[in-house]
Design a protein around this motif. Sequence first.
Motif, mmCIF file in Angstrom:
data_model
loop_
_atom_site.group_PDB
_atom_site.id
_atom_site.type_symbol
_atom_site.label_atom_id
_atom_site.label_comp_id
_atom_site.label_asym_id
_atom_site.label_seq_id
_atom_site.Cartn_x
_atom_site.Cartn_y
_atom_site.Cartn_z
ATOM 1 N N GLN A 48 -3.132 -43.799 -39.812
ATOM 2 C CA GLN A 48 -2.549 -45.007 -40.375
ATOM 3 C C GLN A 48 -1.033 -44.846 -40.527
ATOM 4 O O GLN A 48 -0.524 -43.728 -40.538
ATOM 5 N N SER B 72 2.416 -43.796 -45.891
ATOM 6 C CA SER B 72 2.606 -44.490 -47.165
ATOM 7 C C SER B 72 3.790 -43.936 -47.935
ATOM 8 O O SER B 72 4.175 -44.495 -48.959
ATOM 9 N N GLU C 32 1.332 -37.300 -42.600
ATOM 10 C CA GLU C 32 0.253 -38.105 -43.189
ATOM 11 C C GLU C 32 -0.383 -38.998 -42.128
ATOM 12 O O GLU C 32 -1.613 -39.135 -42.061
ATOM 13 N N SER C 33 0.453 -39.592 -41.281
ATOM 14 C CA SER C 33 -0.072 -40.468 -40.225
ATOM 15 C C SER C 33 -0.969 -39.707 -39.262
ATOM 16 O O SER C 33 -1.989 -40.229 -38.794
ATOM 17 N N ARG C 34 -0.593 -38.470 -38.964
ATOM 18 C CA ARG C 34 -1.425 -37.669 -38.055
ATOM 19 C C ARG C 34 -2.790 -37.390 -38.666
ATOM 20 O O ARG C 34 -3.799 -37.305 -37.956
ATOM 21 N N ARG C 35 -2.825 -37.222 -39.989
ATOM 22 C CA ARG C 35 -4.104 -36.947 -40.652
ATOM 23 C C ARG C 35 -4.978 -38.197 -40.736
ATOM 24 O O ARG C 35 -6.186 -38.123 -40.573
ATOM 25 N N THR C 36 -4.348 -39.338 -41.039
ATOM 26 C CA THR C 36 -5.119 -40.536 -41.357
ATOM 27 C C THR C 36 -5.248 -41.528 -40.208
ATOM 28 O O THR C 36 -6.142 -42.385 -40.220
#
Length: 331
Positions: free
Chosen positions: A255, A258, A249-253
Amino acid sequence: MRRLEWLADSAQVATLATPADWPVVDTVAVSRQAPDATVVLWDRDSQIVARASLWWRRTPRDGVGVIGHYGARDTDAAREILHAAAARLAETGCTHAIGPMDGSTWERYRLALPGSAAAPFLLEPVQPAEWPAHWEAAGFEIIGRYRSDRARLEVLEARDPVAVTARLAEQGVTITTFADHQPAEVIDAIHSISMAAFADAPWFTPIDVATLRAQYAPAVPLADPAFVQLAWHDGAPAAFVFAVPDLLESRRTGQPPSALVLKTVAVRPGVRALAGLGGLLLARVAANARARGMRDGIHALMRDDNVKVRSFGAGEATTIRQYALFGRALA
């Protein structure tokens, strides 16, 4: 004209130039998995259109052959490669074939079923959406269903860990983290608990501790002690939770993640003193994740027919993805 080729050395499967959306098969994994055979389907331009590896010497059950390292460009290629694999397994004496499974359930297995809009999470199997239909077109049917559920971490954190901790401590239970041990000691404990906790699971295959150490070795430097919790009963390994932040998720966003991915929750069975131990470990990792700003937990890849292993109760979670293992009888 397409051409089937049985590779002289299955290690060659790691060197094949395959489409970018096929799961990667690397040399280290192939060495560990030790396929008994590998077959490749080429087109007239010497481009790979399908691949599969086979296992028949060491499989989850006598008479069951395993098909893994699967990939196919279209339904026709899938039928041809899977029919060839099934025929070879039948020649070795197998009466049934299952897959996709890269040798055992300790390795990559199952296919994600289509129909979910949720983004992939870390450690989840990802493959082209049409692959489940490939297996059905080749005469296989679903023999095992799995799911991943997502819910608020506060659901886990609110299970009164203080009272449970006190009760379990009186019964000889202590809790440690990854940071309290040498990496080899952690893996040995995980091995001991897993051999007991998963022995009755469908398609379970015992694994020796040296193999598990080799398999976990790349992940050890990345493990966060806050999310690898172990419990000991009278000094013996009793339970563990292995979880990781959803770095995909961090790689996509761009951020912080979560969600925390709850990859494995295991409690040694048959010890009445351990009641509530799995929930306690989950509450501890949930509290650590919430302290890091994470909001949700994803309990990954659970058997659909085993409510005992679910971290979240009825109505507490949403199923974000389903998966399947396929099988068929061999003539």
